[in-house]
Motif scaffolding. Sequence first.
Motif, PDB file in Angstrom:
ATOM      1  N   HIS A 139      29.259  26.014  12.910  1.00  0.00           N
ATOM      2  CA  HIS A 139      28.940  27.440  12.950  1.00  0.00           C
ATOM      3  C   HIS A 139      27.482  27.657  13.370  1.00  0.00           C
ATOM      4  CE1 HIS A 139      32.449  29.047  10.262  1.00  0.00           C
ATOM      5  NE2 HIS A 139      32.839  28.088  11.077  1.00  0.00           N
ATOM      6  N   GLU A 140      26.573  26.852  12.802  1.00  0.00           N
ATOM      7  CA  GLU A 140      25.151  26.998  13.143  1.00  0.00           C
ATOM      8  C   GLU A 140      24.902  26.663  14.608  1.00  0.00           C
ATOM      9  OE1 GLU A 140      22.668  28.146  11.300  1.00  0.00           O
ATOM     10  OE2 GLU A 140      24.034  28.564   9.638  1.00  0.00           O
ATOM     11  N   LYS A 172      26.133  29.578  16.736  1.00  0.00           N
ATOM     12  CA  LYS A 172      25.209  30.716  16.633  1.00  0.00           C
ATOM     13  C   LYS A 172      23.959  30.489  17.476  1.00  0.00           C
ATOM     14  CE  LYS A 172      26.562  32.171  11.962  1.00  0.00           C
ATOM     15  NZ  LYS A 172      26.118  32.252  10.540  1.00  0.00           N
ATOM     16  N   ILE A 176      29.799  37.709  16.232  1.00  0.00           N
ATOM     17  CA  ILE A 176      28.967  36.587  15.818  1.00  0.00           C
ATOM     18  C   ILE A 176      28.611  36.649  14.337  1.00  0.00           C
ATOM     19  CG2 ILE A 176      26.763  37.684  16.353  1.00  0.00           C
ATOM     20  CD1 ILE A 176      27.675  34.021  17.100  1.00  0.00           C
TER      21      ILE A 176
END
Length: 225
Positions: free
Chosen positions: A157-158, A161, A222
């Motif tokens: 996820h990081e 992003k 997002i």
Amino acid sequence: MYEELKYWYLRDHKLFRTLSFSQIKQLCIVTGFKHARKGEILYFSNSELPRIFLLKKGNIKIVELDDDGNETIKEIIQKGDLFGELTLETESPVNEYAKALTDEVAICSFLMSDFEDLMFRHPGLALSYTKFVGMKMKRIRNNYTNLISKDAKTRLHEFLKDWAAREGNQQQEGIVLENYLTQNDIAQIICTSRQTTTQLLNDLEHRGLLQYNRKEIIIPDISKL
């Protein structure tokens, strides 16, 4: 025409904003310039004189090899970023290479000795370079911290992003990313297996948080990642 192209490439980069027109023209004399296509190797760390590279177009990956020949993606380099002998050390124990991820990759390069001389003559450039490399090292440290302190799902996820923040295009359907990475590439970046990466991406698709294919990735919202 060739020298003019190099001039505009350098002039537009924030690292060289402290230099005058004539100083950038002088820099063009010692600047190498190269185009590459997807899949081409741009350099091996131990096969040539130490150089500093500036990516002007496209994306590349830095791949590190251990003593057994195993490969790990160390970093994804994006437009405007620097790579190579950034610490200005004369010896580097790291065995790595750079490989083009996208078509129409363009890089400028300087011999480390020429770049050191340039910074000695222009303190403003030396200060800009120190800040630029400092920010890059901070980003790498943050990535390392994420790898050792967070689980694979959170790391994915990081990564998504960060990728979206740096390269995403906001369109009606959400943030759209050109997908130049394979699932194996992503797995190496977040330090997990390809199977786990595939499962995590499939789960995001099933939950409607991501649309994934070989050409693009679409993230509808997002904030929900």
